[in-house]
Structures are given as structure tokens and as C-alpha cells.
Design a protein around this motif. Structure first.
Motif, PDB file in Angstrom:
ATOM      1  N   GLU A 135      12.638 -15.427  23.111  1.00 15.00           N
ATOM      2  CA  GLU A 135      12.790 -16.565  22.364  1.00 15.00           C
ATOM      3  C   GLU A 135      13.122 -16.736  21.060  1.00 15.00           C
ATOM      4  OE1 GLU A 135       8.669 -15.893  22.767  1.00 15.00           O
ATOM      5  OE2 GLU A 135      10.157 -16.050  24.420  1.00 15.00           O
ATOM      6  N   ASN A 136      12.689 -15.247  20.360  1.00 18.18           N
ATOM      7  CA  ASN A 136      12.890 -15.250  18.884  1.00 18.18           C
ATOM      8  C   ASN A 136      14.045 -14.204  18.489  1.00 18.18           C
ATOM      9  OD1 ASN A 136      10.585 -16.325  18.186  1.00 18.18           O
ATOM     10  ND2 ASN A 136       9.423 -14.734  18.871  1.00 18.18           N
ATOM     11  N   GLY A 137      14.912 -13.794  19.783  1.00 18.57           N
ATOM     12  CA  GLY A 137      16.075 -13.098  19.755  1.00 18.57           C
ATOM     13  C   GLY A 137      15.691 -11.674  19.605  1.00 18.57           C
ATOM     14  N   ASN A 138      14.392 -10.989  19.905  1.00 18.92           N
ATOM     15  CA  ASN A 138      14.229  -9.727  20.096  1.00 18.92           C
ATOM     16  C   ASN A 138      14.675  -9.202  21.490  1.00 18.92           C
ATOM     17  OD1 ASN A 138      12.799  -9.677  17.474  1.00 18.92           O
ATOM     18  ND2 ASN A 138      11.289 -10.773  18.416  1.00 18.92           N
ATOM     19  N   THR A 139      14.961  -7.804  21.523  1.00 17.28           N
ATOM     20  CA  THR A 139      15.228  -7.171  22.640  1.00 17.28           C
ATOM     21  C   THR A 139      14.215  -7.387  23.787  1.00 17.28           C
ATOM     22  OG1 THR A 139      16.881  -5.869  21.749  1.00 17.28           O
ATOM     23  CG2 THR A 139      16.169  -5.249  23.822  1.00 17.28           C
ATOM     24  N   ASP A 140      14.582  -7.699  24.772  1.00 13.29           N
ATOM     25  CA  ASP A 140      13.625  -7.948  25.947  1.00 13.29           C
ATOM     26  C   ASP A 140      14.094  -7.653  27.430  1.00 13.29           C
ATOM     27  OD1 ASP A 140      10.941  -8.030  27.312  1.00 13.29           O
ATOM     28  OD2 ASP A 140      10.730 -10.367  26.900  1.00 13.29           O
ATOM     29  N   ARG A 141      14.242  -6.419  27.733  1.00 13.22           N
ATOM     30  CA  ARG A 141      15.080  -6.302  28.952  1.00 13.22           C
ATOM     31  C   ARG A 141      14.574  -6.856  30.029  1.00 13.22           C
ATOM     32  NH1 ARG A 141      15.532   0.070  29.467  1.00 13.22           N
ATOM     33  NH2 ARG A 141      13.346   0.002  28.640  1.00 13.22           N
ATOM     34  N   VAL A 142      15.397  -7.068  31.207  1.00 10.67           N
ATOM     35  CA  VAL A 142      14.716  -7.776  32.312  1.00 10.67           C
ATOM     36  C   VAL A 142      14.867  -6.836  33.577  1.00 10.67           C
ATOM     37  CG1 VAL A 142      17.024  -8.604  32.748  1.00 10.67           C
ATOM     38  CG2 VAL A 142      15.007  -9.989  33.781  1.00 10.67           C
TER      39      VAL A 142
END
Length: 85
Positions: free
Chosen positions: A41-48
Motif C-alpha cells: 500500500e506504500n508502493g514498496n516491493t512486496d512480491r506475491v
């Protein structure tokens, strides 16, 4: 089963490339983890990540990909959910 299927995009008829660049042949029953880029939600990389078992296109699907990932009970998870704090 329809709601738990993720289409797999292959290179050629039954081939995919893994994260190390190796070619894998898709086949029914193959356990697989699929990853893709995403942002939190903050635009940080968070792979799925999605884990499951490879299945051929169901007969009920008139069109579509040849192979699907039947998503397991872990569902779709973000990398941040997998890191213990």
C-alpha cells in the motif's frame, strides 16, 4: 475448482522458465510455486507467491491456457506475510 485456478503462461506448448533460467516441462501433478512482482500500500516491493499443483485445462473451459495451477490452501500470499518478525 474454477475459482482456485491460475492460468499458466508457457513458452511453447508445455514449457516454463524458472527463476534460475532453467526450462521446466509442465505435467499434471507437478507442485509449483509462482511468483510475481507486486507493491504494498506504500508502493514498496512486496512480491506475491502462489503455491499449488499443475492441472490440465478443465473440460469445462472451452478456451484458455493448456495448463493451470490449482491453488493450494495457502492461497495467494505476499512476501511480507512470509517473513517472520
Amino acid at each position: 475448482m474454477k475459482g482456485n485456478l491460475l492460468p499458466l503462461y508457457s513458452h511453447g506448448k508445455d514449457k516454463v522458465i524458472d527463476v534460475s533460467g532453467r526450462e521446466l516441462t509442465l505435467s499434471a501433478g507437478l507442485a509449483l510455486t509462482v511468483a510475481d512482482h507486486d507493491l504494498d500500500e506504500n508502493g514498496n516491493t512486496d512480491r506475491v507467491f502462489v503455491t499449488g499443483t499443475v492441472v490440465p485445462r478443465p473440460a469445462a473451459f472451452a478456451h484458455g491456457r493448456d495448463w493451470y495451477l490449482h491453488i493450494d490452501l495457502n492461497g495467494i500470499r505476499h512476501e511480507s506475510d512470509l517473513i517472520s518478525t
